[in-house]
Design a protein around this motif. Structure first.
Motif, mmCIF file in Angstrom:
data_model
loop_
_atom_site.group_PDB
_atom_site.id
_atom_site.type_symbol
_atom_site.label_atom_id
_atom_site.label_comp_id
_atom_site.label_asym_id
_atom_site.label_seq_id
_atom_site.Cartn_x
_atom_site.Cartn_y
_atom_site.Cartn_z
ATOM 1 N N LEU A 153 35.181 0.739 33.766
ATOM 2 C CA LEU A 153 35.034 -0.536 33.063
ATOM 3 C C LEU A 153 33.957 -0.609 32.046
ATOM 4 N N ARG A 154 33.036 0.225 32.139
ATOM 5 C CA ARG A 154 31.983 0.173 30.983
ATOM 6 C C ARG A 154 32.846 0.552 29.662
ATOM 7 N N TYR A 155 33.863 1.608 29.516
ATOM 8 C CA TYR A 155 34.488 1.793 28.465
ATOM 9 C C TYR A 155 35.435 0.893 28.023
ATOM 10 N N LEU A 156 35.962 -0.049 28.915
ATOM 11 C CA LEU A 156 36.877 -1.166 28.721
ATOM 12 C C LEU A 156 35.996 -2.485 27.955
ATOM 13 N N PHE A 157 34.877 -2.406 28.521
ATOM 14 C CA PHE A 157 34.088 -3.477 27.742
ATOM 15 C C PHE A 157 33.564 -3.332 26.532
ATOM 16 N N ILE A 158 33.080 -1.916 26.128
ATOM 17 C CA ILE A 158 32.765 -1.440 24.936
ATOM 18 C C ILE A 158 33.843 -1.769 24.027
ATOM 19 N N SER A 159 34.949 -1.311 24.291
ATOM 20 C CA SER A 159 36.170 -1.211 23.481
ATOM 21 C C SER A 159 36.607 -2.683 23.048
ATOM 22 N N THR A 160 36.701 -3.433 24.304
ATOM 23 C CA THR A 160 36.700 -4.927 23.869
ATOM 24 C C THR A 160 35.900 -5.467 22.907
ATOM 25 N N ILE A 161 34.442 -5.385 22.853
ATOM 26 C CA ILE A 161 33.445 -5.781 21.953
ATOM 27 C C ILE A 161 33.658 -5.045 20.616
#
Length: 160
Positions: free
Chosen positions: A2-10
């Motif tokens: 979930l952390r990687y998904l959040f960073i890639s979204t940003i």
């Protein structure tokens, strides 16, 4: 994960903002243009408002005298309570009692009751009630009461 998904979204969001800003950079940038004139501007038309060959103007116009600089030139305007505006009447002002007709240049101001009519050539304006006029040797003052406010406009005859 979930952390990687959040960073890639940003990251995607930041790239989208950067691209949009780059594509619209001309809309964002404020442009200031300076122009130097060697001579002061001159009016294009020498025919005054409502002059010969134009369509006659008519209607209710509390500001009618201010729109006819060939007759009178507005020198001040005061708005506020009745006491406040009356205190700004030119010294030595004397009320003009209706019915009366005042002439300034080619303008005629006809006072009837608590309203006035201004005519110049084919142009006809009505200054709606409640209006009062005051004169000195050098000025004409128009005091108009509307609703809860009062407006005082002071004029001088136009220089010919």
């Amino acid at each position: 994960m979930l952390r990687y998904l959040f960073i890639s979204t940003i990251i995607v969001f930041a790239v989208a903002i950067a691209v949009a800003g780059w594509m619209n950079r001309d809309l964002i940038r404020i442009k200031i243009a300076s122009v130097y004139a060697s001579a002061p501007p001159k009016p294009v038309a020498s025919t005054p408002l409502g002059g010969a060959g134009s369509v006659p103007l008519q209607g209710d116009a509390p500001w009618a005298l201010s729109a006819l600089p060939e007759c009178l030139v507005q020198v001040s305007e005061t708005t506020g309570s009745a006491d406040y505006t009356v205190a700004h009447l030119p010294a030595g002002s004397v009320p003009v009692q209706p019915p009366a007709a005042l002439r300034y240049g080619d303008c005629t101001i006809s006072l009837t009751g608590d309203e006035a009519f201004v005519s110049r050539g084919a142009d006809r304006f009505r200054i709606p009630p409640k209006v009062r006029f005051y004169r000195t040797a050098q000025t004409l003052a128009l005091l108009r009461i509307e609703g809860g406010g009062t407006e005082l406009r002071v004029y001088q005859p136009a220089q010919r």
